[in-house]
Enzyme design. Structure first.
Site, short mmCIF file in Angstrom:
data_model
loop_
_atom_site.label_atom_id
_atom_site.label_comp_id
_atom_site.label_asym_id
_atom_site.label_seq_id
_atom_site.Cartn_x
_atom_site.Cartn_y
_atom_site.Cartn_z
N HIS A 1 30.69 -18.36 -60.63
CA HIS A 1 31.37 -17.64 -59.54
C HIS A 1 30.98 -18.24 -58.20
O HIS A 1 29.80 -18.48 -57.95
CB HIS A 1 30.98 -16.16 -59.61
CG HIS A 1 31.80 -15.26 -58.73
ND1 HIS A 1 33.14 -15.03 -58.97
CD2 HIS A 1 31.49 -14.56 -57.61
CE1 HIS A 1 33.61 -14.20 -58.03
NE2 HIS A 1 32.63 -13.92 -57.19
N LYS B 1 38.27 -4.32 -62.14
CA LYS B 1 36.99 -3.59 -62.04
C LYS B 1 37.08 -2.53 -60.94
O LYS B 1 37.98 -2.57 -60.09
CB LYS B 1 35.87 -4.58 -61.75
CG LYS B 1 36.01 -5.27 -60.40
CD LYS B 1 35.03 -6.43 -60.25
CE LYS B 1 35.20 -7.08 -58.89
NZ LYS B 1 34.37 -8.30 -58.77
N ARG C 1 40.28 -16.09 -61.95
CA ARG C 1 40.02 -14.65 -62.00
C ARG C 1 40.40 -14.04 -60.66
O ARG C 1 39.67 -14.19 -59.68
CB ARG C 1 38.54 -14.39 -62.28
CG ARG C 1 37.97 -15.05 -63.52
CD ARG C 1 36.49 -14.68 -63.72
NE ARG C 1 35.68 -14.97 -62.57
CZ ARG C 1 35.09 -16.14 -62.33
NH1 ARG C 1 35.20 -17.13 -63.20
NH2 ARG C 1 34.37 -16.32 -61.23
N ASP D 1 35.78 14.93 -43.39
CA ASP D 1 37.06 15.43 -43.92
C ASP D 1 38.25 15.18 -43.01
O ASP D 1 39.37 15.48 -43.39
CB ASP D 1 36.97 16.95 -44.13
CG ASP D 1 35.63 17.36 -44.68
OD1 ASP D 1 35.28 16.85 -45.75
OD2 ASP D 1 34.94 18.16 -44.01
N TYR E 1 32.21 14.64 -33.16
CA TYR E 1 30.75 14.67 -33.12
C TYR E 1 30.19 13.70 -32.08
O TYR E 1 30.61 12.55 -32.03
CB TYR E 1 30.18 14.30 -34.49
CG TYR E 1 30.34 15.38 -35.52
CD1 TYR E 1 29.77 16.64 -35.34
CD2 TYR E 1 31.05 15.13 -36.68
CE1 TYR E 1 29.92 17.63 -36.29
CE2 TYR E 1 31.21 16.11 -37.65
CZ TYR E 1 30.65 17.37 -37.45
OH TYR E 1 30.79 18.33 -38.39
N CYS F 1 34.97 11.96 -39.20
CA CYS F 1 34.12 12.97 -39.86
C CYS F 1 34.29 12.87 -41.37
O CYS F 1 35.02 12.03 -41.87
CB CYS F 1 34.51 14.37 -39.39
SG CYS F 1 34.59 14.53 -37.59
N ARG G 1 23.02 -14.97 -57.83
CA ARG G 1 23.30 -13.59 -58.20
C ARG G 1 23.22 -13.57 -59.73
O ARG G 1 22.19 -13.95 -60.27
CB ARG G 1 24.67 -13.16 -57.64
CG ARG G 1 24.92 -11.67 -57.69
CD ARG G 1 26.27 -11.27 -57.09
NE ARG G 1 27.41 -11.77 -57.85
CZ ARG G 1 28.68 -11.42 -57.63
NH1 ARG G 1 28.97 -10.55 -56.68
NH2 ARG G 1 29.65 -11.91 -58.36
C1 LIG Z 1 35.27 -9.33 -58.54
C2 LIG Z 1 35.21 -10.61 -59.24
C3 LIG Z 1 36.31 -11.48 -59.25
C4 LIG Z 1 37.53 -11.25 -58.42
O1 LIG Z 1 37.28 -11.62 -57.09
P1 LIG Z 1 38.43 -11.56 -55.98
O2 LIG Z 1 37.81 -12.18 -54.81
O3 LIG Z 1 38.76 -10.11 -55.80
O4 LIG Z 1 39.57 -12.31 -56.54
C5 LIG Z 1 36.24 -12.62 -60.01
N1 LIG Z 1 35.15 -12.89 -60.75
C6 LIG Z 1 34.06 -12.08 -60.74
C7 LIG Z 1 32.88 -12.44 -61.54
C8 LIG Z 1 34.05 -10.93 -59.99
O5 LIG Z 1 32.97 -10.14 -59.99
#
Ligand SMILES: *Cc1c(COP(=O)(O)O)cnc(C)c1O
Length: 388
Positions: free
Chosen positions: A168, A38, A224, A322, A268, A320, A136
């Site tokens: 998750h 992602k 994942r 850039d 700055y 900054c 979430r």
């Molecule tokens: C981003 C994400 C992951 C991966 O998480 P990491 O901590 O980068 O391994 C797994 N599952 C879901 C739903 C996520 O949004």
């Protein structure tokens, strides 16, 4: 997904590192690996990262949005693919036609998926996303029974196949946090309830990178992994080191070298003032390219640094849009010298983790935000074909 670089800095992504990391994660977890690409592969490029992960043995590709998954299919990425964010207007029909698993976290979303079913002969592939305590995304405990009932009904009438059930973790990088036990327990209860509704998903999954490495009981049927795929530590200080290699190195050419006299103030707000005569260098990258302004000195507890000629050169003054200034401590490297902004240990500069600590954030944010005007190039690819 191609971008037009408009500046001199370069992000080099090592695809061999991503392949090796995928292989290592797959072997360590001992279950199928969902390689998460992602947000443009956490800044590494989604397409090239997905391809490298598959070459390293990743079984699935995971994205956040339906659109990200469709873009990968359009780029020729095949094989099992899962996405988990889709609003009411998401193109579920296109996802089903492309063989992409979508995630549903409520009955209303299942209804939207059923409405997108018009005329398809194959059942869509749907996974159920549960909230086991992160508050979430995902269906909350009070909705599980209704979700499972609707899911089972759609399975019976051939609208979809429920291919997975997942959740998750909220506190995976703190393995001793009691939320980990509570979430795993809640997930196990949900799976029993799903079974009572007649659901038999092939893929039950819970773990992100940190869980995959730190909590074997929660690996279930797949893990994942995102950040670990790119070689960064998902839980610094928790002994997760299995030999992952950071895949991203950011380089820039040194733009200018100048002398400072005692009392000269930098950037700055004049937030840094030279106590002694020194030399400073100008780095042509800034927050417009994803360099965190929070890593400025003296705002940061320990300002970030870059590597020039194998030495650490700390930031002076405010980052900054850039450019930013680093202390060369009296040295005079040539203009055009290679500046290693961050990369793997041994690349001659700090790591993304060092920058994260300076900026008070996590390594995920450091690599994912790199972009702006930097050119991305790939090394370590297996195919002749342009991996972008
Ligand atoms: C981003 C994400 C992951 C991966 O998480 P990491 O901590 O980068 O391994 C797994 N599952 C879901 C739903 C996520 O949004």
């Amino acid at each position: 997904m191609s971008r037009l670089p408009l500046g001199p800095a370069e992000t080099v992504v090592d695809l061999a590192a991503i392949r090796a990391n995928a292989r290592l994660l797959r072997a360590t977890a001992g279950v199928p690996l969902v390689a998460v690409v992602k947000a443009d592969g956490y800044g590494h490029g989604a397409i090239a990262s997905a391809r490298a992960a598959q070459q390293g043995g990743a079984d699935w590709i995971g994205t956040a949005t339906v659109e990200e998954a469709l873009a990968l299919r359009a780029a020729g990425i095949q094989g099992p693919m899962l996405c988990w964010i889709g609003g009411p207007d998401a193109d579920y029909a296109a996802a089903a036609a492309a063989g992409i698993d979508v995630s549903a976290h409520g009955v209303a979303q299942l209804d939207a998926m059923a409405a997108a079913d018009a005329g398809r002969t194959e059942p869509a592939r749907v996974q159920l996303k549960l909230d086991t305590g992160m508050s979430r995304a995902g269906a909350g405990r009070g909705e599980w029974a209704a979700l499972f009932a609707r899911a089972a009904e759609g399975e019976r009438d051939g609208t979809w196949r429920i291919t997975g059930i997942w959740t998750h973790p909220a506190c995976a990088d703190e393995p001793e946090h009691p939320a980990n036990d509570r979430q795993e327990q809640a997930f196990r209860e949900a799976l029993v309830l799903a079974g009572e509704h007649g659901l038999r998903p092939e893929l039950r999954h819970f773990a992100n990178s940190a869980t995959a490495l730190l909590r074997p009981s929660a690996r279930f049927d797949a893990v994942r992994c995102g950040i670990a795929l790119y070689g960064l530590d998902p839980a610094p200080g928790q002994a997760t080191d299995i030999g992952l290699v950071p895949a991203m190195t950011v380089h820039a050419p040194l733009a200018l070298v100048k002398d400072l006299a005692p009392g000269d103030a930098v950037s700055y707000g004049h937030r840094w003032v030279a106590e002694h005569a020194t030399t400073v260098g100008l780095i042509p990258l800034g927050y417009g390219d994803g360099i965190p302004r929070h890593a400025s000195s003296p705002a940061a507890v320990q300002p970030a640094a870059v590597g020039i000629g194998g030495k650490r050169r700390p930031i002076r003054g405010t980052v900054c849009m850039d450019q930013f200034v680093v202390d060369l401590g009296g040295d005079r490297p040539e203009v055009g010298s290679d500046v290693v902004v961050f990369g793997p240990p041994g690349a001659g500069g700090p790591t993304a983790q060092d920058w994260a600590e300076a900026a008070g954030t996590i390594n995920y944010e450091i690599v994912t935000r790199i972009g702006g005007r930097t050119a991305r190039t790939y090394v370590g690819g297996l195919d002749e074909q342009d991996p972008t």
